[in-house]
Design an enzyme around this catalytic site. Sequence first.
Site, PDB file in Angstrom:
ATOM      1  CB  ILE A 120      -0.965  -0.007   1.208  1.00  0.00           C
ATOM      2  CG1 ILE A 120      -1.797  -1.288   1.210  1.00  0.00           C
ATOM      3  CG2 ILE A 120      -1.878   1.202   1.161  1.00  0.00           C
ATOM      4  CD1 ILE A 120      -2.802  -1.399   2.321  1.00  0.00           C
ATOM      5  N   PRO A 121       1.422   1.590  -1.178  1.00  0.00           N
ATOM      6  CG  PRO A 121       2.391   1.509  -3.294  1.00  0.00           C
ATOM      7  CD  PRO A 121       1.313   0.923  -2.459  1.00  0.00           C
ATOM      8  CG  HIS A 122       0.943   5.396   2.529  1.00  0.00           C
ATOM      9  ND1 HIS A 122       1.178   4.039   2.613  1.00  0.00           N
ATOM     10  CD2 HIS A 122       1.330   5.906   3.715  1.00  0.00           C
ATOM     11  CE1 HIS A 122       1.672   3.757   3.812  1.00  0.00           C
ATOM     12  NE2 HIS A 122       1.784   4.865   4.497  1.00  0.00           N
ATOM     13  N   GLY A 123       2.164   8.431   0.671  1.00  0.00           N
ATOM     14  CA  GLY A 123       3.145   9.481   0.929  1.00  0.00           C
ATOM     15  C   GLY A 123       3.638   9.511   2.365  1.00  0.00           C
TER      16      GLY A 123
END
Length: 142
Positions: free
Chosen positions: A61-64
């Site tokens: 779950i890529p996120h900033g």
Amino acid sequence: MNDIFSIKNIVLNANADDKFAAIVLTGDVLKQNGYITERYIERMKLREEIVSTYLGNGIAIPHGTDGSDCEIIKTGISLVQFPNGVDFGDGNTAYITIGIAGKEGEHMDLLNKIALICIEEENVMALRNATSSEQILQVLNL
């Protein structure tokens, strides 16, 4: 919630050479659909350098990073399916990446909802084996 996640936010049968290429592809879907700026994708890659966004069960779950809210235009989710998998390090292979851009505190709520769905092995297998975006939408009925 269909403005947050819809068919246009799904990519099936993608390939990536490494986890950073997978993150860029996942972020590009968000950018192309008006959820984030280009700089948010850089923040997604930076997050991965700090701590892996691999969740388990073949899902990342890529996120900033913290403080990247200013790069989010509106809340959105993207999903990219990688049938051949992508090495996320430490022996972890992601077959699905779910990009998250949460505005004004929606970030954790989205993460929790997705984690609850993806903890079920049958849901993960349905995402991995989906042959249409509609099948993905049925599983991730956010």
